[in-house]
Design an enzyme around this catalytic site. Sequence first.
Site, PDB file in Angstrom:
ATOM      1  N   ASN A  65      -8.567   4.874  -0.053  1.00  0.00           N
ATOM      2  CA  ASN A  65      -7.541   5.907   0.107  1.00  0.00           C
ATOM      3  C   ASN A  65      -6.242   5.504  -0.558  1.00  0.00           C
ATOM      4  O   ASN A  65      -5.542   6.340  -1.118  1.00  0.00           O
ATOM      5  CB  ASN A  65      -7.312   6.220   1.587  1.00  0.00           C
ATOM      6  N   GLU A 119       5.131   6.362  -1.582  1.00  0.00           N
ATOM      7  CA  GLU A 119       4.829   6.487  -3.003  1.00  0.00           C
ATOM      8  C   GLU A 119       3.958   7.722  -3.208  1.00  0.00           C
ATOM      9  O   GLU A 119       3.045   7.961  -2.425  1.00  0.00           O
ATOM     10  CB  GLU A 119       4.053   5.254  -3.482  1.00  0.00           C
ATOM     11  N   GLY A 171       0.463   8.854   3.545  1.00  0.00           N
ATOM     12  CA  GLY A 171       1.071   8.257   2.369  1.00  0.00           C
ATOM     13  C   GLY A 171       1.172   6.758   2.564  1.00  0.00           C
ATOM     14  O   GLY A 171       0.927   6.237   3.653  1.00  0.00           O
ATOM     15  N   TYR A 172       1.559   6.082   1.504  1.00  0.00           N
ATOM     16  CA  TYR A 172       1.602   4.621   1.509  1.00  0.00           C
ATOM     17  C   TYR A 172       2.993   4.122   1.166  1.00  0.00           C
ATOM     18  O   TYR A 172       3.571   4.512   0.151  1.00  0.00           O
ATOM     19  CB  TYR A 172       0.565   4.064   0.526  1.00  0.00           C
ATOM     20  N   LEU A 173       3.510   3.279   2.046  1.00  0.00           N
ATOM     21  CA  LEU A 173       4.779   2.593   1.794  1.00  0.00           C
ATOM     22  C   LEU A 173       4.542   1.360   0.925  1.00  0.00           C
ATOM     23  O   LEU A 173       5.433   0.905   0.231  1.00  0.00           O
ATOM     24  CB  LEU A 173       5.435   2.184   3.117  1.00  0.00           C
TER      25      LEU A 173
END
Length: 146
Positions: free
Chosen positions: A143, A81, A29-31
């Site tokens: 990604n 997110e 996942g991405y912060l």
Amino acid sequence: MALEIEHKFLVRNEGYRQLATASHSISQGYLCRQPERTVRVRLRDNRGFLTVKGRNDGASRVEFEYEISREDAEKMLGMCEPPLLTKTRYIVPFEGHIWEVDEFSGCREGLVTAEIELKSEDEAYSVPDFIGENVTGNPIYYNSNL
């Protein structure tokens, strides 16, 4: 400073499975998903990683990756997110290079991409039969945008 140079392709058949020497289960996942920087949390099998990447400049960008505890990675994934990405990564050696083939599951079920990391932007390499369209630099396939 670490520099990542990679080319990304769509995959057109399952020939990579016969050549693979290993596979890994990945959740990520991405912060932060800003074009200037991304901050990614990844759980690969039972190991956690935190990765910071800069803006793409062609096939290159700065990259910093740090191993973190599994517990920290799991907590950080809960802060990311949506959506989280899940995939199986196949490690495929081919004519002196390592290809990483990602079979996405979940919200990106059916998407299969392959990446090759290079030492320089003009490094020559052979392309296996399973490789399709070159999508290097196409933000649709980053990604962080999937």
